[in-house]
Design a protein around this motif. Structure first.
Motif, PDB file in Angstrom:
ATOM      1  N   HIS A 119       0.825  -1.217   0.000  1.00  0.00           N
ATOM      2  CA  HIS A 119       0.000   0.000   0.000  1.00  0.00           C
ATOM      3  C   HIS A 119       0.858   1.266   0.000  1.00  0.00           C
ATOM      4  O   HIS A 119       0.607   2.213  -0.737  1.00  0.00           O
ATOM      5  N   ARG A 120       1.862   1.350   0.871  1.00  0.00           N
ATOM      6  CA  ARG A 120       2.845   2.444   0.977  1.00  0.00           C
ATOM      7  C   ARG A 120       2.314   3.727   1.599  1.00  0.00           C
ATOM      8  O   ARG A 120       3.065   4.687   1.738  1.00  0.00           O
ATOM      9  N   ASP A 121       1.040   3.786   1.980  1.00  0.00           N
ATOM     10  CA  ASP A 121       0.551   5.004   2.633  1.00  0.00           C
ATOM     11  C   ASP A 121      -0.500   4.665   3.690  1.00  0.00           C
ATOM     12  O   ASP A 121      -1.549   5.304   3.771  1.00  0.00           O
ATOM     13  N   LEU A 122      -0.212   3.662   4.498  1.00  0.00           N
ATOM     14  CA  LEU A 122      -1.121   3.326   5.597  1.00  0.00           C
ATOM     15  C   LEU A 122      -1.070   4.426   6.648  1.00  0.00           C
ATOM     16  O   LEU A 122       0.015   4.784   7.128  1.00  0.00           O
ATOM     17  N   LYS A 123      -2.217   4.933   7.014  1.00  0.00           N
ATOM     18  CA  LYS A 123      -2.325   5.977   8.042  1.00  0.00           C
ATOM     19  C   LYS A 123      -3.790   6.059   8.451  1.00  0.00           C
ATOM     20  O   LYS A 123      -4.681   5.563   7.743  1.00  0.00           O
ATOM     21  N   PRO A 124      -4.094   6.677   9.572  1.00  0.00           N
ATOM     22  CA  PRO A 124      -5.490   6.745  10.019  1.00  0.00           C
ATOM     23  C   PRO A 124      -6.430   7.351   8.987  1.00  0.00           C
ATOM     24  O   PRO A 124      -7.578   6.918   8.859  1.00  0.00           O
ATOM     25  N   GLY A 125      -5.933   8.320   8.223  1.00  0.00           N
ATOM     26  CA  GLY A 125      -6.795   8.967   7.236  1.00  0.00           C
ATOM     27  C   GLY A 125      -7.205   8.065   6.095  1.00  0.00           C
ATOM     28  O   GLY A 125      -8.146   8.376   5.357  1.00  0.00           O
ATOM     29  N   ASN A 126      -6.499   6.946   5.922  1.00  0.00           N
ATOM     30  CA  ASN A 126      -6.830   6.003   4.850  1.00  0.00           C
ATOM     31  C   ASN A 126      -7.540   4.751   5.372  1.00  0.00           C
ATOM     32  O   ASN A 126      -7.626   3.748   4.660  1.00  0.00           O
ATOM     33  N   VAL A 127      -7.979   4.794   6.619  1.00  0.00           N
ATOM     34  CA  VAL A 127      -8.727   3.683   7.207  1.00  0.00           C
ATOM     35  C   VAL A 127     -10.102   4.208   7.612  1.00  0.00           C
ATOM     36  O   VAL A 127     -10.203   5.163   8.390  1.00  0.00           O
ATOM     37  N   MET A 128     -11.152   3.623   7.066  1.00  0.00           N
ATOM     38  CA  MET A 128     -12.514   4.108   7.338  1.00  0.00           C
ATOM     39  C   MET A 128     -13.362   2.989   7.942  1.00  0.00           C
ATOM     40  O   MET A 128     -13.342   1.851   7.467  1.00  0.00           O
ATOM     41  N   LEU A 129     -14.097   3.333   8.995  1.00  0.00           N
ATOM     42  CA  LEU A 129     -15.040   2.399   9.601  1.00  0.00           C
ATOM     43  C   LEU A 129     -16.381   2.539   8.894  1.00  0.00           C
ATOM     44  O   LEU A 129     -17.012   3.593   8.926  1.00  0.00           O
ATOM     45  N   VAL A 130     -16.812   1.491   8.213  1.00  0.00           N
ATOM     46  CA  VAL A 130     -18.066   1.491   7.456  1.00  0.00           C
ATOM     47  C   VAL A 130     -18.985   0.450   8.085  1.00  0.00           C
ATOM     48  O   VAL A 130     -18.785  -0.757   7.910  1.00  0.00           O
ATOM     49  N   LYS A 131     -19.989   0.931   8.842  1.00  0.00           N
ATOM     50  CA  LYS A 131     -20.899   0.038   9.572  1.00  0.00           C
ATOM     51  C   LYS A 131     -20.059  -0.927  10.409  1.00  0.00           C
ATOM     52  O   LYS A 131     -19.356  -0.529  11.314  1.00  0.00           O
ATOM     53  N   SER A 132     -20.096  -2.183  10.114  1.00  0.00           N
ATOM     54  CA  SER A 132     -19.369  -3.167  10.927  1.00  0.00           C
ATOM     55  C   SER A 132     -18.042  -3.568  10.301  1.00  0.00           C
ATOM     56  O   SER A 132     -17.389  -4.493  10.770  1.00  0.00           O
ATOM     57  N   ARG A 133     -17.657  -2.898   9.237  1.00  0.00           N
ATOM     58  CA  ARG A 133     -16.431  -3.259   8.532  1.00  0.00           C
ATOM     59  C   ARG A 133     -15.430  -2.112   8.563  1.00  0.00           C
ATOM     60  O   ARG A 133     -15.805  -0.952   8.718  1.00  0.00           O
ATOM     61  N   VAL A 134     -14.188  -2.463   8.419  1.00  0.00           N
ATOM     62  CA  VAL A 134     -13.117  -1.474   8.273  1.00  0.00           C
ATOM     63  C   VAL A 134     -12.666  -1.498   6.824  1.00  0.00           C
ATOM     64  O   VAL A 134     -12.331  -2.564   6.283  1.00  0.00           O
ATOM     65  N   LYS A 135     -12.674  -0.322   6.186  1.00  0.00           N
ATOM     66  CA  LYS A 135     -12.338  -0.241   4.766  1.00  0.00           C
ATOM     67  C   LYS A 135     -11.005   0.482   4.587  1.00  0.00           C
ATOM     68  O   LYS A 135     -10.769   1.534   5.179  1.00  0.00           O
ATOM     69  N   LEU A 136     -10.120  -0.096   3.782  1.00  0.00           N
ATOM     70  CA  LEU A 136      -8.816   0.494   3.488  1.00  0.00           C
ATOM     71  C   LEU A 136      -8.923   1.318   2.213  1.00  0.00           C
ATOM     72  O   LEU A 136      -9.349   0.804   1.170  1.00  0.00           O
ATOM     73  N   ASP A 141      -7.486   4.540  -0.625  1.00  0.00           N
ATOM     74  CA  ASP A 141      -6.386   5.231  -1.311  1.00  0.00           C
ATOM     75  C   ASP A 141      -5.194   4.329  -1.610  1.00  0.00           C
ATOM     76  O   ASP A 141      -4.165   4.366  -0.938  1.00  0.00           O
ATOM     77  N   PHE A 142      -5.326   3.548  -2.668  1.00  0.00           N
ATOM     78  CA  PHE A 142      -4.203   2.764  -3.172  1.00  0.00           C
ATOM     79  C   PHE A 142      -3.465   3.525  -4.279  1.00  0.00           C
ATOM     80  O   PHE A 142      -2.808   2.929  -5.122  1.00  0.00           O
ATOM     81  N   GLY A 143      -3.557   4.874  -4.239  1.00  0.00           N
ATOM     82  CA  GLY A 143      -3.001   5.686  -5.323  1.00  0.00           C
ATOM     83  C   GLY A 143      -1.497   5.585  -5.464  1.00  0.00           C
ATOM     84  O   GLY A 143      -0.950   5.812  -6.543  1.00  0.00           O
ATOM     85  N   VAL A 144      -0.782   5.265  -4.362  1.00  0.00           N
ATOM     86  CA  VAL A 144       0.675   5.130  -4.465  1.00  0.00           C
ATOM     87  C   VAL A 144       1.108   3.693  -4.215  1.00  0.00           C
ATOM     88  O   VAL A 144       2.276   3.421  -3.960  1.00  0.00           O
ATOM     89  N   ALA A 145       0.140   2.753  -4.280  1.00  0.00           N
ATOM     90  CA  ALA A 145       0.473   1.344  -4.086  1.00  0.00           C
ATOM     91  C   ALA A 145       1.399   0.865  -5.199  1.00  0.00           C
ATOM     92  O   ALA A 145       1.428   1.420  -6.302  1.00  0.00           O
ATOM     93  N   LYS A 146       2.143  -0.212  -4.889  1.00  0.00           N
ATOM     94  CA  LYS A 146       3.152  -0.671  -5.838  1.00  0.00           C
ATOM     95  C   LYS A 146       3.277  -2.193  -5.777  1.00  0.00           C
ATOM     96  O   LYS A 146       3.192  -2.792  -4.707  1.00  0.00           O
ATOM     97  N   ALA A 147       3.477  -2.805  -6.949  1.00  0.00           N
ATOM     98  CA  ALA A 147       3.728  -4.248  -6.994  1.00  0.00           C
ATOM     99  C   ALA A 147       5.190  -4.494  -6.672  1.00  0.00           C
ATOM    100  O   ALA A 147       6.066  -4.219  -7.482  1.00  0.00           O
ATOM    101  N   TRP A 148       5.466  -5.008  -5.439  1.00  0.00           N
ATOM    102  CA  TRP A 148       6.868  -5.134  -5.055  1.00  0.00           C
ATOM    103  C   TRP A 148       7.536  -6.356  -5.659  1.00  0.00           C
ATOM    104  O   TRP A 148       8.755  -6.446  -5.722  1.00  0.00           O
ATOM    105  N   GLN A 149       6.744  -7.302  -6.162  1.00  0.00           N
ATOM    106  CA  GLN A 149       7.359  -8.532  -6.656  1.00  0.00           C
ATOM    107  C   GLN A 149       7.973  -8.360  -8.029  1.00  0.00           C
ATOM    108  O   GLN A 149       8.820  -9.134  -8.432  1.00  0.00           O
ATOM    109  N   SER A 150       7.536  -7.344  -8.792  1.00  0.00           N
ATOM    110  CA  SER A 150       8.173  -7.090 -10.084  1.00  0.00           C
ATOM    111  C   SER A 150       9.516  -6.440  -9.857  1.00  0.00           C
ATOM    112  O   SER A 150       9.698  -5.681  -8.930  1.00  0.00           O
ATOM    113  N   GLU A 151      10.482  -6.721 -10.702  1.00  0.00           N
ATOM    114  CA  GLU A 151      11.824  -6.231 -10.479  1.00  0.00           C
ATOM    115  C   GLU A 151      11.919  -4.743 -10.711  1.00  0.00           C
ATOM    116  O   GLU A 151      12.652  -4.039 -10.044  1.00  0.00           O
TER     117      GLU A 151
END
Length: 736
Positions: free
Chosen positions: A12-29, A31-41
């Protein structure tokens, strides 16, 4: 959620409280805007459509970054585990595990320190403490391998007693708000936000388009200065900090350190992609203390739209930052015509070379600026750049024609664009060197009014008063110089030149403690190599002169030994003059200690240095001082013929047209006349010594206390003219 992303090789690369939302009984993650596939070289640079995804930029939010992400290294799922650990720690403790009073301090804590301890009185199960401890390991190898492994560990924590704690009961007294501004930032000192603008990244890496990196950044710098109340870090200061590197090559941690060094609380970074005539520009403004993005924009167009795109980019930044632009500022900005694109490219290429501060680069920059003016005779920035190069050439060559030519270019730039501070800044220096002090002070006032946060503006304004104090002393010169130089050091605490000239001003006023404090600061900066603005040398030589009067020969000689070692092999415009001054002070220290043969040896070495570099700035004063010291030593050794020859040599040196007599620290007419007074006093010529002292005072000598304490002036103290000279010197110090 996060475990699912990790299973698919995404970090994900940007985990922070502002990117974690409580939706009813679920927690939603979010903003994957800066996420990156680390397995590719590798990830192709052209895949990055925003500045947040290019190498070397600050990606994510600083307070929650893993050490490897901050250092710009490869990241994987364990980086997200660290960020999750920071959030978990904060939920349990009510404060974050890593803090700092500035972005640089926070970054250093993340890279180096252990996390703060959890509250000991809190009801935190040992198993949960262990989970948090493992998440926050500085070495990724010590953390959970993925979010799935972390989830298994959390599932094993007993549920009883794990409720969120009351921050009021457990948090320390420090608040959870963002760290305070850097103590030397404009926000801390004046309440104004300070902006650092970095070069824009060339995502396609096309060398033919590299000039846009500097060109776009330069436009943003100039327009932010003109349109907003923001303080923008000066390019000279940034270039000196970078030491010839491009700001586009900095890692995130280096960006943070650079922001802290220049006192910025907002960093503007950007990137561009040029494919044929198509052009995309992205920009973001990041608060380094928190990593939060305060403003961002993305623009698409063509090269023919470049100036319009740059305008839209600046206006978008200002709008996102909530900056209201006054109508008068807007009108003045719109009154300046855009340059031709060809001229803009040539100017940008010249500015890239200019920022490197090397001699060869300056000559190449001059050629680019000249071509830019040929392409667009009304281009103010190109005239300003050309004038600045001419001023720097003067420092290297002491050729007055460089001053004359530079002033013509700078005055043309100021006429074309009255809102540019750079022409007035360099005009202050050039006009003062020519002795046009009224014009120099007017230019200095204009430069500091246009850019009150610019340390160079205050420095050159102070230098103008310093030069007048040495060449045409008038009441108030020294105190005004002191005030402006103090402001320069406040704006840039590691500005060696400002501290060094400030030390010389105080030395001339007889303020030895103040001079010593300023010069010791200059020495510390010179030793460390961690300077802002331009690199300077010679602080130990001036400190030796102060110590000779304040503490005596032994302290001065120790400083001279350090100075010679520090200057050995140094390639700098002021190195030779500083070496010569060191030998002059060394010679005087030996003379005062009764080691007359050693004094002659030091004076001879000083004269040799002057002969090898006669046109170095201020070298004439060093040559004369060395020449005047020699006959005193010969006289005290009883070598009358050698004394007469040396005295005649000193007289010829004063009239030499081969030496440069530009004003410099520990030099000038007042100092030389004081040296003549010592020689005449040593010979017992009371009236000649008194006359030389009067000439020294008339030329600006203000150190009355030294005249009364100096053992070598004992013979002249009984002269009827002596009390008047002392009184005049004291009055000069009082009126500054």
């Amino acid at each position: 959620g996060l475990a699912e992303a990790h299973r698919h090789g995404i970090v994900h690369r940007d985990l922070k409280p502002g990117n974690v939302m409580l939706v009813k009984s679920r927690v939603k993650l979010l903003d994957f805007g800066v996420a990156k596939a680390w397995q590719s070289e590798t990830v192709a640079a052209s895949d990055a459509t925003t500045p947040a995804t290019r190498p070397g930029m600050i990606i994510g939010t600083l307070a929650y970054m893993s050490p490897e992400q901050l250092a710009g290294r490869q990241v994987d799922a364990r980086s997200d585990v660290f960020s999750f650990g920071v959030m978990l720690f904060e939920m349990v403790a009510g404060y974050r595990p890593f803090t700092g009073g500035s972005a640089a301090q926070l970054g250093a804590a993340l890279l180096r320190d252990e996390p703060a301890p959890l509250p000991t009185a809190a009801q935190v199960p040992d198993a949960l403490r262990e989970v948090i401890r493992r998440c926050l390991q500085l070495d990724p190898g010590g953390r959970y391998a993925s979010a799935a492994a972390l989830a298994d560990a959390l599932a094993a924590v007993p549920e009883e007693g794990t409720g969120a704690l009351d921050p009021e009961a457990t948090a320390p007294t420090r608040p959870m708000a963002a760290p305070p501004p850097h103590p030397h930032s404009m926000l801390a000192t004046t309440g104004r936000r300070s902006v650092l603008v970095l070069e824009f990244a060339n995502l396609t890496r096309d060398p033919a388009a590299e000039w846009l990196s500097t060109g776009i950044a330069e436009t943003v710098i100039v327009d932010l200065k003109k349109l907003s109340g923001l303080a923008v870090a000066g390019r000279e200061r940034v270039a000196a900090e970078l030491g010839g590197r491009s700001s586009g090559t900095l890692t995130p941690s280096e960006q943070l350190h650079l922001a802290a060094s220049v006192g910025a609380d907002l960093v503007v970074t950007g990137a561009f992609q040029k494919l044929g005539e198509a052009l995309r520009i992205t920009v973001s403004a990041v608060e380094p203390a928190t990593g939060e993005v305060a403003a961002s924009a993305k623009l698409d167009g063509t090269m023919s739209d470049l100036f319009a795109m740059q305008d839209r980019l600046v206006w978008a930044l200002l709008a996102d930052l909530g900056v209201t632009v006054e109508n008068t500022r807007r009108e003045r900005r719109e009154a300046v015509a855009e340059p031709r694109l060809e001229a803009f490219e040539l100017y940008a290429r010249g500015r890239q070379l200019h920022n490197q501060l090397g001699r060869a680069g300056l000559e190449q920059a001059r050629a680019c600026y000249e071509q830019a003016i040929a392409a667009d005779p009304g281009y103010a920035l190109a005239y300003s750049g050309l004038g600045g190069v001419a001023m720097m050439r003067y420092v290297a060559t002491t050729n007055r024609s460089d001053l004359d030519v530079g002033i013509v270019y700078l005055e043309r730039a100021a006429a074309l664009d009255p809102e540019l501070a750079d022409p007035h800044l360099w005009l202050t220096y050039g006009l003062a060197r020519l002795g046009r002090f009224a014009d120099a002070h007017a230019a200095g006032e204009r430069a500091t009014a246009l850019e009150p946060e610019n340390p160079l503006a205050h420095y050159f304004a102070g230098v103008a008063w310093w030069l007048e104090g040495m060449q045409a002393p008038a009441p108030g010169c020294w105190r005004r110089a002191e005030a402006m130089l103090i402001t320069a050091t406040e704006r840039a605490p590691r500005f060696q030149a400002a501290w060094q000239v400030l030390g010389d001003v105080r030395f001339r006023l007889g303020d030895y403690p103040g001079a010593r404090a300023a010069l010791e600061r200059a020495v510390e900066i010179e030793r460390s190599g961690r300077h802002t603005q331009v690199r300077f040398v010679g602080a130990l030589a001036v400190l030796a002169a102060v110590l000779l009067r304040a503490e005596g020969s032994d302290a001065a000689l120790a400083a001279c030994t350090e100075s010679l070692a520090a200057l050995a092999g140094v390639d700098h415009l002021y190195a030779q003059a500083s070496l010569a001054l060191t030998r002059v002070i060394e010679g005087e220290a030996h003379l005062r200690a009764g080691r007359f043969d050693a004094a002659l040896g030091s004076y001879r070495l000083a004269r040799d240095l002057c002969r090898s570099s006669p046109r170095s700035l201020g070298m004439g004063w060093m040559a004369v001082r060395a020449a005047i010291g020699s006959p005193s030593a010969f006289h005290l050794l009883g070598m009358r013929r050698e004394e007469q020859e040396a005295a005649a040599t000193a007289g010829r040196a004063e009239r030499s047209g081969e030496l440069d007599f530009s004003a410099i620290w520990a030099g000038g007419t007042a100092v030389v006349n004081h040296d003549w007074a010592i020689y005449h006093a040593v010979r017992g010529r009371r009236s000649e010594a008194a006359e030389a002292l009067h000439r020294a005072v008339a030329a600006g000598w203000c150190d009355a206390g030294w005249l009364e304490r100096d053992d070598l002036l004992e013979a002249v103290r009984s002269a009827p003219e002596f009390p008047a000279a002392v009184a005049a010197a004291a009055a000069g110090a009082a009126h500054g």
